[in-house]
Design a protein around this motif. Structure first.
Motif, PDB file in Angstrom:
ATOM      1  N   LYS A  74       0.839  -1.198   0.000  1.00  0.00           N
ATOM      2  CA  LYS A  74       0.000   0.000   0.000  1.00  0.00           C
ATOM      3  C   LYS A  74       0.877   1.252   0.000  1.00  0.00           C
ATOM      4  N   GLU A  79       1.752   4.837   1.018  1.00  0.00           N
ATOM      5  CA  GLU A  79       1.431   5.677   2.175  1.00  0.00           C
ATOM      6  C   GLU A  79       0.905   7.021   1.685  1.00  0.00           C
ATOM      7  N   GLN A  80      -0.245   7.437   2.188  1.00  0.00           N
ATOM      8  CA  GLN A  80      -0.876   8.677   1.754  1.00  0.00           C
ATOM      9  C   GLN A  80      -0.410   9.889   2.562  1.00  0.00           C
ATOM     10  N   GLN A  81       0.179   9.657   3.710  1.00  0.00           N
ATOM     11  CA  GLN A  81       0.621  10.761   4.556  1.00  0.00           C
ATOM     12  C   GLN A  81       2.135  10.865   4.530  1.00  0.00           C
ATOM     13  N   LYS A  82       2.614  12.074   4.769  1.00  0.00           N
ATOM     14  CA  LYS A  82       4.056  12.266   4.878  1.00  0.00           C
ATOM     15  C   LYS A  82       4.543  11.546   6.132  1.00  0.00           C
TER      16      LYS A  82
END
Length: 137
Positions: A31, A33-36
């Protein structure tokens, strides 16, 4: 999801795909990662003297008086001393720098003036110097 729905159809397809992705080990490992990534906070530098670091903000869209339609708010980060300076509605960086310098000089002058007033004997008349005009007008 849109790709799956274009190629396949069955009742509750969305729920089934979400469940499959949520429980699939490969999907979880790959997956994106959508966040920093979270980093540790770095402490702010310790200031040693006033006016070493300041923050600025404008209170704008005020009724213009004499060509001045905003207030430049300057906060000294060391002492938390706030200075309010009348400024033009459209104030450039150069103009803001001039205003801050002028305000600092004026503030220093007032401090020295107050000191002179305290040290002037009562029987002598104290004559304050004339006030300077606004630096941008």
């Amino acid at each position: 999801m849109a790709l799956v729905e274009r190629a396949f159809y069955w009742p509750k397809i969305g729920t089934d795909v979400e469940e499959c992705v949520r429980t699939c080990l490969t999907c979880q490992q790959d997956k994106v990662e959508q966040q920093k990534p979270v980093r540790l906070l770095e402490p702010l530098p310790v200031l040693e003297r006033p006016w070493e670091s300041i923050s600025l903000d404008f209170i704008s869209s005020l009724p213009a008086v004499g060509g001045l339609g905003s207030i430049l708010v300057v906060v000294d980060q060391f002492s938390k001393y706030v200075t309010f300076i009348a400024a033009p509605l459209h104030c450039s960086v150069e103009d803001a720098a001039k205003l801050i310098s002028f305000a600092r000089i004026q503030e220093e002058w007032l401090n020295q003036d107050a000191q002179r007033m305290r040290t002037t004997p009562r029987h002598m008349a104290y004559e304050p110097p004339s006030a300077s005009s606004h630096p941008l007008l």
